[in-house]
Design an enzyme around this catalytic site. Structure first.
Site, PDB file in Angstrom:
ATOM      1  CB  THR A  71      -0.950   0.000   1.215  1.00 29.66           C
ATOM      2  OG1 THR A  71      -1.801  -1.139   1.134  1.00 29.66           O
ATOM      3  CG2 THR A  71      -1.793   1.267   1.241  1.00 29.66           C
ATOM      4  CG  LEU A 104      -5.346  -1.083   7.632  1.00 29.26           C
ATOM      5  CD1 LEU A 104      -3.823  -1.060   7.626  1.00 29.26           C
ATOM      6  CD2 LEU A 104      -5.852  -2.513   7.524  1.00 29.26           C
ATOM      7  CB  THR A 119       0.827  -2.625  12.857  1.00 34.31           C
ATOM      8  OG1 THR A 119      -0.406  -1.889  12.873  1.00 34.31           O
ATOM      9  CG2 THR A 119       0.911  -3.506  14.102  1.00 34.31           C
ATOM     10  CB  ALA A 120       1.564   2.563  10.640  1.00 34.94           C
ATOM     11  NE  ARG A 121       5.567   2.318   5.174  1.00 39.60           N
ATOM     12  CZ  ARG A 121       4.828   1.272   4.852  1.00 39.60           C
ATOM     13  NH1 ARG A 121       4.420   0.442   5.793  1.00 39.60           N
ATOM     14  NH2 ARG A 121       4.479   1.054   3.584  1.00 39.60           N
ATOM     15  CG  ASP A 167       4.836  -5.861  12.212  1.00 43.56           C
ATOM     16  OD1 ASP A 167       5.436  -6.926  12.480  1.00 43.56           O
ATOM     17  OD2 ASP A 167       4.365  -5.607  11.082  1.00 43.56           O
ATOM     18  CD  GLU A 204      10.665  -1.974   8.515  1.00 44.96           C
ATOM     19  OE1 GLU A 204       9.804  -1.763   9.371  1.00 44.96           O
ATOM     20  OE2 GLU A 204      10.390  -2.266   7.323  1.00 44.96           O
ATOM     21  CG  HIS A 237       7.288  -4.443   8.007  1.00 41.25           C
ATOM     22  ND1 HIS A 237       7.841  -3.229   7.641  1.00 41.25           N
ATOM     23  CD2 HIS A 237       6.005  -4.405   7.560  1.00 41.25           C
ATOM     24  CE1 HIS A 237       6.935  -2.507   6.990  1.00 41.25           C
ATOM     25  NE2 HIS A 237       5.809  -3.211   6.940  1.00 41.25           N
ATOM     26  CB  VAL A 238       5.346 -10.561   9.874  1.00 43.19           C
ATOM     27  CG1 VAL A 238       6.711 -10.896   9.294  1.00 43.19           C
ATOM     28  CG2 VAL A 238       5.386 -10.579  11.405  1.00 43.19           C
ATOM     29  CB  ALA A 239       1.273  -6.352  11.120  1.00 39.05           C
ATOM     30  CD1 TRP A 240       3.686  -6.897   6.197  1.00 40.58           C
ATOM     31  CD2 TRP A 240       2.943  -7.867   4.333  1.00 40.58           C
ATOM     32  NE1 TRP A 240       4.768  -7.479   5.587  1.00 40.58           N
ATOM     33  CE2 TRP A 240       4.335  -8.088   4.438  1.00 40.58           C
ATOM     34  CE3 TRP A 240       2.251  -8.389   3.235  1.00 40.58           C
ATOM     35  CZ2 TRP A 240       5.052  -8.808   3.487  1.00 40.58           C
ATOM     36  CZ3 TRP A 240       2.963  -9.113   2.283  1.00 40.58           C
ATOM     37  CH2 TRP A 240       4.349  -9.312   2.414  1.00 40.58           C
TER      38      TRP A 240
END
Length: 321
Positions: free
Chosen positions: A74, A158, A232-234, A258, A263, A285-288
């Protein structure tokens, strides 16, 4: 024939099927691409696919054949959108695929921290249960969600889904007004009030020039209820050094992140310095990244490419259209 280059295929799990576009094409997949390799790998390509590999203005100047950058996510901050506009290159992104996976991950972090699951697990493994002398022990705080106020920064799909789950738990959702804004109506809680009255604060907004570093020590010092901070965004939304100071000074009750500003984060980074604490959970960074969400993403990615080639572009966020 279109030449399509996927710069970072390894950002999708190997079990996720990426169907081939229906038009005449040649697809080249690279597991990973370093910034210095982007221009060479995209040479002659009409369509580029990237998840997180940066595509800069300098690189775009070397790619006269490029017509579309299909972002496999996104967020499009990895692409110089102004340079794309200047050069007539379309940019498309993925939308709506994470409506279940990110909110569920958000609440996994909230529940684990609110009930001190990490601390209790560490204690059990260390033998504290056997040493307790009774059937239970109380080394860490345990708090219910019902009645707690959850400040939600970001009122998109979200944020709305997080609010719905929160309400199901009996929490009180508060949508934060944009920092520094006023007069947004009764559906929004003023920024300062959200900071001061929330038991949990969760971030679901994009990283922009206006939101970078939006939470630092001045904001932490207003958090009078010692909330959990969930991101869980940025990573760049929060000043990481200030996050460490806030946790160590007792200004917040726990951290569930997350994402990181860089990264993967360096082992000496602020976030990694606190990652071993029982009141901190850092995930990579796996929430998505539920299987269901990844497959939806992959299918929509190819839909965007096919629609563009058919002259009916979808999910454009900038560029020539």
């Amino acid at each position: 024939m279109h030449r399509i280059v996927f710069l970072d295929r390894a950002t999708l799990a190997p079990q996720i099927r990426l169907r081939r576009p229906s038009f005449d094409h040649r697809l080249v997949e690279h597991a990973r691409t370093r910034p210095a390799e982007v221009a060479e790998r995209l040479s002659g390509a009409s369509i580029a696919i990237t998840n997180k590999v940066p595509v800069t203005a300098e690189t775009l100047a070397l790619l006269p054949d490029l017509k579309l950058i299909a972002v496999a996510a996104t967020g499009t901050d990895c692409v110089d959108r102004q340079a794309c506009r200047d050069r007539g290159i379309a940019v498309a992104n993925i939308r709506g695929y994470a409506v279940n996976t990110v909110p569920e991950h958000t609440f996994a972090l909230i529940l684990a921290l609110r009930r001190s699951l990490v601390g209790f697990r560490q204690d059990v493994l260390a033998g504290a249960w056997q040493q307790a002398g009774q059937f239970c022990f109380f080394n860490h705080p345990i708090r219910d969600l019902r009645g707690a106020r959850i400040g939600i920064v970001g009122e998109g799909v979200l944020g709305q889904r997080v609010a719905a789950i929160a309400a199901a738990f009996g929490m009180v959702p508060l949508f934060a007004a944009h920092k520094g804004a006023s007069g947004l109506g009764p559906l929004y809680t003023p920024w300062e009030e959200m900071l001061e009255t929330s038991d949990v604060i969760t971030l679901h907004c994009p990283l922009t020039a206006a939101t970078r570093g939006m939470i630092g020590l001045p904001e932490f010092r207003r958090m009078s209820r010692r909330p959990l901070l969930i991101n869980t965004a940025r990573g760049g939304l929060v000043v990481e050094e200030d996050l460490v100071a806030a946790l160590e000074d007792g200004l917040i009750g726990g951290v569930g992140f997350d994402v990181a500003e860089v990264e993967p984060p360096d082992p000496s980074s602020p976030l990694m310095r606190i990652a071993g604490r029982p009141d901190v959970i850092v995930t990579p960074h796996v929430a998505w990244a539920s299987d269901e969400a990844q497959q939806t993403l992959a299918d929509q990615l190819i839909d965007n490419i096919e629609n563009f080639v058919a002259g009916k572009p979808s999910n454009l966020v900038g560029g020539a259209y």
